[in-house]
Design an enzyme around this catalytic site. Structure first.
Site, PDB file in Angstrom:
ATOM      1  N   ARG A  37      -8.126  19.165 -38.742  1.00 33.89           N
ATOM      2  CA  ARG A  37      -8.042  17.706 -38.800  1.00 33.89           C
ATOM      3  C   ARG A  37      -7.206  17.237 -39.995  1.00 33.89           C
ATOM      4  O   ARG A  37      -7.235  16.072 -40.362  1.00 33.89           O
ATOM      5  CB  ARG A  37      -9.450  17.097 -38.823  1.00 33.89           C
ATOM      6  CG  ARG A  37     -10.084  17.099 -37.433  1.00 33.89           C
ATOM      7  CD  ARG A  37     -11.549  16.714 -37.435  1.00 33.89           C
ATOM      8  NE  ARG A  37     -12.384  17.747 -38.037  1.00 33.89           N
ATOM      9  CZ  ARG A  37     -12.781  18.858 -37.406  1.00 33.89           C
ATOM     10  NH1 ARG A  37     -12.403  19.078 -36.170  1.00 33.89           N
ATOM     11  NH2 ARG A  37     -13.540  19.729 -38.015  1.00 33.89           N
ATOM     12  N   GLU A 142       5.278  22.687 -29.171  1.00 35.06           N
ATOM     13  CA  GLU A 142       4.354  23.034 -28.088  1.00 35.06           C
ATOM     14  C   GLU A 142       4.525  22.066 -26.913  1.00 35.06           C
ATOM     15  O   GLU A 142       4.643  20.859 -27.106  1.00 35.06           O
ATOM     16  CB  GLU A 142       2.908  23.002 -28.596  1.00 35.06           C
ATOM     17  CG  GLU A 142       1.911  23.407 -27.504  1.00 35.06           C
ATOM     18  CD  GLU A 142       0.503  23.695 -28.017  1.00 35.06           C
ATOM     19  OE1 GLU A 142       0.283  23.678 -29.244  1.00 35.06           O
ATOM     20  OE2 GLU A 142      -0.372  23.927 -27.167  1.00 35.06           O
ATOM     21  N   HIS A 179      -1.513  23.105 -20.668  1.00 34.78           N
ATOM     22  CA  HIS A 179      -0.762  21.855 -20.839  1.00 34.78           C
ATOM     23  C   HIS A 179       0.311  21.659 -19.762  1.00 34.78           C
ATOM     24  O   HIS A 179       0.424  20.573 -19.206  1.00 34.78           O
ATOM     25  CB  HIS A 179      -0.095  21.818 -22.221  1.00 34.78           C
ATOM     26  CG  HIS A 179      -1.064  21.827 -23.354  1.00 34.78           C
ATOM     27  ND1 HIS A 179      -0.669  21.843 -24.675  1.00 34.78           N
ATOM     28  CD2 HIS A 179      -2.416  21.834 -23.387  1.00 34.78           C
ATOM     29  CE1 HIS A 179      -1.742  21.860 -25.456  1.00 34.78           C
ATOM     30  NE2 HIS A 179      -2.811  21.868 -24.701  1.00 34.78           N
ATOM     31  N   HIS A 226      -9.111  22.927 -22.097  1.00 37.24           N
ATOM     32  CA  HIS A 226      -8.940  24.361 -21.830  1.00 37.24           C
ATOM     33  C   HIS A 226     -10.198  24.949 -21.198  1.00 37.24           C
ATOM     34  O   HIS A 226     -11.301  24.550 -21.521  1.00 37.24           O
ATOM     35  CB  HIS A 226      -8.643  25.108 -23.124  1.00 37.24           C
ATOM     36  CG  HIS A 226      -7.427  24.608 -23.845  1.00 37.24           C
ATOM     37  ND1 HIS A 226      -6.936  25.221 -24.961  1.00 37.24           N
ATOM     38  CD2 HIS A 226      -6.615  23.557 -23.612  1.00 37.24           C
ATOM     39  CE1 HIS A 226      -5.857  24.568 -25.388  1.00 37.24           C
ATOM     40  NE2 HIS A 226      -5.652  23.543 -24.589  1.00 37.24           N
TER      41      HIS A 226
HETATM   42 ZN    ZN Z   1      -4.630  21.938 -25.446  1.00 35.96          ZN
HETATM   43 FE    FE Z   2      -2.074  25.132 -27.053  1.00 40.53          FE
HETATM   44 FE    FE Z   3      -1.839  23.322 -29.816  1.00 35.40          FE
END
Ligand code: ZN
Ligand code: FE
Ligand code: FE
Length: 277
Positions: A37, A142, A179, A226
């Site tokens: 965080r 990502e 994702h 996930h």
């Molecule tokens: Zn994720």
């Molecule tokens: Fe990831």
């Molecule tokens: Fe990630």
């Protein structure tokens, strides 16, 4: 040999992570550079990092993947938040220089209604400010699920960021299977087509790592939750095709599935067994 690891806690340092990885049958791993965080990093412990490098080469641990805190937002509307992301990433990259040749993954950010174009500009500006000619860490963008105003929901958005970065030789992409599936890339029914698209839009030479996760939600749900391998909407057959695909099989795979260490050890053993099948 399958390059496989999972996300490990970095609270006890690098050498401890290396030992943990070996214990669960991994030959690489991912970790947060600091509290996910955000916030302050622990004091730099160069001895621990050097001890890890020796241990890694003795135990066959390959290139490792650091993950930036996921709350950083390089394209926030607030300048203070953008600066915070830049400062944290600069400090992380300085630290990672003690683990030569590692990778550093980050979430491009959320444009918070400023529009993807503005987001892409902020993100590439930040990368232009922090990348250094002589760094050995490869920075990975990502691929995101497209939750809210996330940037990086499409291969085109990732490409647009890379295009605007001067030292883009230091940039790569980490493809998260949960994702991309959530974002609407059908890696279950047409993996070949998704990889062709990745190649034509970004270039497969940019693909440096895979986050291997199943998804709790159906295709194109833009949710990002996930699931354990084989227990979600992606399923074990598709995962088996992914780790064995000729264009992917040499890449390192990182599990970010909801597991404790025992669960990770089991998934790693199962995936090693499915490799080559
Ligand atoms: Zn994720
Ligand atoms: Fe990831
Ligand atoms: Fe990630």
């Amino acid at each position: 040999m399958l390059k496989i690891g999972c996300h490990l806690s970095s609270s006890k340092g690098y050498l401890a992570m290396g030992k943990e990885a070996v214990k669960i049958g991994a030959n690489t791993f991912q970790f947060f550079t600091r509290n996910p965080r955000g916030g302050a990093a622990k004091p730099l412990n160069v001895e621990d990092m050097q001890a890890f490098c020796t241990f890694a080469s003795e135990h066959g641990i390959g290139q490792i993947l650091a993950h930036a805190p996921y709350t950083l937002n390089a394209c926030a509307a607030d300048e203070g938040l953008r600066d915070f992301a830049k400062n944290v990433m600069t400090d992380d990259l300085m630290r990672l220089s003690y683990i030569p040749g590692s990778m550093y993954n980050f979430h491009p950010g959320s444009h918070v209604k400023q529009g993807a174009e503005a987001g892409i500009t902020y993100i590439s500006d930040m990368l232009n400010a922090i990348l250094k000619e002589d760094q050995t860490t490869t920075v990975l963008l990502e691929t995101m699920a497209g939750k809210g105003t996330e940037v990086g929901r499409s291969f085109e958005e990732i490409r647009a960021i890379i295009d605007r970065v001067e030292l883009s030789g230091h940039l790569g992409v980490c493809m998260d299977t949960c994702h991309v599936y959530d974002a609407g890339y059908d890696i279950v029914d047409d993996l070949d087509k998704v990889l062709e698209e990745f190649d034509s839009v970004i270039g497969l030479s940019r693909l440096k790592a895979v986050h291997l996760n199943d998804s709790k939600n159906p295709f194109a749900s833009h949710k990002d939750r996930h699931e354990k391998i084989g227990e979600g909407s992606i399923g074990l057959e598709a995962v088996t095709r992914i780790i064995n695909h000729p264009l992917l099989r040499e890449l390192p795979f990182y599990l970010e599935t909801p597991n404790d260490l025992d669960g990770y050890a089991k998934e790693i053993a199962m995936l090693k067994d499915l490799y080559g099948k």
